[in-house]
Motif scaffolding. Sequence first.
Motif, short mmCIF file in Angstrom:
data_model
loop_
_atom_site.label_atom_id
_atom_site.label_comp_id
_atom_site.label_asym_id
_atom_site.label_seq_id
_atom_site.Cartn_x
_atom_site.Cartn_y
_atom_site.Cartn_z
N LEU A 99 1.39 -0.29 12.10
CA LEU A 99 1.36 -1.75 12.17
C LEU A 99 0.72 -2.37 10.94
O LEU A 99 0.80 -3.58 10.75
CB LEU A 99 0.60 -2.19 13.43
N TRP A 100 0.10 -1.54 10.12
CA TRP A 100 -0.50 -2.01 8.87
C TRP A 100 0.54 -2.67 7.96
O TRP A 100 0.22 -3.55 7.17
CB TRP A 100 -1.15 -0.81 8.18
N THR A 101 1.79 -2.26 8.09
CA THR A 101 2.82 -2.71 7.13
C THR A 101 3.87 -3.61 7.77
O THR A 101 5.04 -3.55 7.38
CB THR A 101 3.50 -1.48 6.49
N VAL A 102 3.49 -4.41 8.75
CA VAL A 102 4.47 -5.30 9.39
C VAL A 102 4.69 -6.58 8.59
O VAL A 102 5.47 -7.44 8.99
CB VAL A 102 4.05 -5.67 10.83
N ILE B 36 -1.92 5.27 3.15
CA ILE B 36 -1.99 4.94 4.57
C ILE B 36 -2.26 6.20 5.39
O ILE B 36 -3.02 6.19 6.36
CB ILE B 36 -0.69 4.26 5.03
N GLY B 37 -1.64 7.32 4.99
CA GLY B 37 -1.91 8.58 5.68
C GLY B 37 -3.35 9.01 5.56
O GLY B 37 -3.96 9.50 6.52
N VAL B 38 -3.95 8.83 4.38
CA VAL B 38 -5.37 9.16 4.20
C VAL B 38 -6.24 8.22 5.02
O VAL B 38 -7.22 8.64 5.66
CB VAL B 38 -5.74 9.08 2.71
N THR C 5 6.13 10.11 5.48
CA THR C 5 5.03 10.20 4.53
C THR C 5 3.66 10.13 5.18
O THR C 5 2.78 10.98 4.92
CB THR C 5 5.14 9.09 3.46
N GLU C 6 3.43 9.11 6.03
CA GLU C 6 2.11 8.93 6.61
C GLU C 6 1.71 10.13 7.46
O GLU C 6 0.59 10.65 7.34
CB GLU C 6 2.05 7.65 7.45
N THR D 192 0.84 -1.20 0.00
CA THR D 192 0.00 0.00 0.00
C THR D 192 0.87 1.25 0.00
O THR D 192 1.79 1.36 0.82
CB THR D 192 -0.91 0.02 1.24
N PRO D 193 0.62 2.20 -0.90
CA PRO D 193 1.41 3.44 -0.89
C PRO D 193 1.31 4.17 0.44
O PRO D 193 0.22 4.24 1.03
CB PRO D 193 0.78 4.26 -2.03
N PRO D 194 2.40 4.70 0.95
CA PRO D 194 2.35 5.41 2.25
C PRO D 194 1.37 6.56 2.27
O PRO D 194 0.79 6.86 3.31
CB PRO D 194 3.80 5.89 2.43
#
Length: 313
Positions: free
Chosen positions: A177-180, A132-134, A241-242, A127-129
């Motif tokens: 933790l979404w990207t572990v 993830i921020g959005v 980024t996030e 997932t693009p960072p």
Amino acid sequence: MSLAREHANRLPRRRSTRWIETRAALLFISPWLIGLLVFTAWPIINSAYLSLTDYDVINDPSFVGFDNYVTLFEDPKVGLAIRNTFLFAVMSVPAHLVVSLALALLLNSAAKATGFFRTAFFLPKMTPPVAIGVLLVMLFNGQSGLVNGALGLVGIDGPAWTTDPGWVKPGLVLMSLWTVGASVIIILAALRGVPQELYDSALVDGAGWWRRTLRITVPMISPTLFFLFIVDTINALQSFTEAYTAFFGAGNTTYSNDAALFYAIYLFRQAFEFLHMGYASALAWLLFVIIMVITAVQILVTRRYVHYEGGQS
């Protein structure tokens, strides 16, 4: 004499063959070498020079010596950004390691569909960072976010994740933790390398799952955990980024920006919003020194707990 002459004749041939192989190897790695020199070495050298100048991109750099470094030590925003970044790292790195280890242990014990779950855990890493921020703003919105909605179903009044300065960084940690998934896959590979004989011996001695995990699993995969500890710390110290997308993007002034002002965000804003390229270069070199010192301390302090096949490091 003939043997000596034959040996002498072979030497130039060996040297010629070795030179041909070396030249071929250099030719094959030349794209990487060119990329290293142009996109890494040169920017590093140039940023060191720019850190000693006053440069706004429009006008030519003017040499100011160490004024930028004096300014950054007097800038209160630098101290705030460093504190925010350190607090985020202290919370996120242990959380990443614990969650990654727990998921890897679950995958390692799964008899079926391991391949499917490996893919499922890794996909969020793609997932693009920015996305993830959005998502962070959508999920952790204090009034209409899904997280607080789920907490409300069990009678818990969720906090204002994006507006309360005390909850901004925990929200960012939870979202990270979404990207572990990548760490889970690395730890899983290490778990597959632990000899089964050790577990069999422990079972004979009556050791339970928890004791086997602490006494066998964790020491045997400690080099992998140590590697992830170093890498996750470096990534946390460079977080950008996030948090930028969620709290600073598109002129966002609604949320508690100071609580999410990480060091890399402040550096970016100085460089590309305020065009203080010289000052931003000095900030970048300070961050480089901080990361090097912290990494060195981590290696010196924790390597005694890392177990290798030949013994502890």
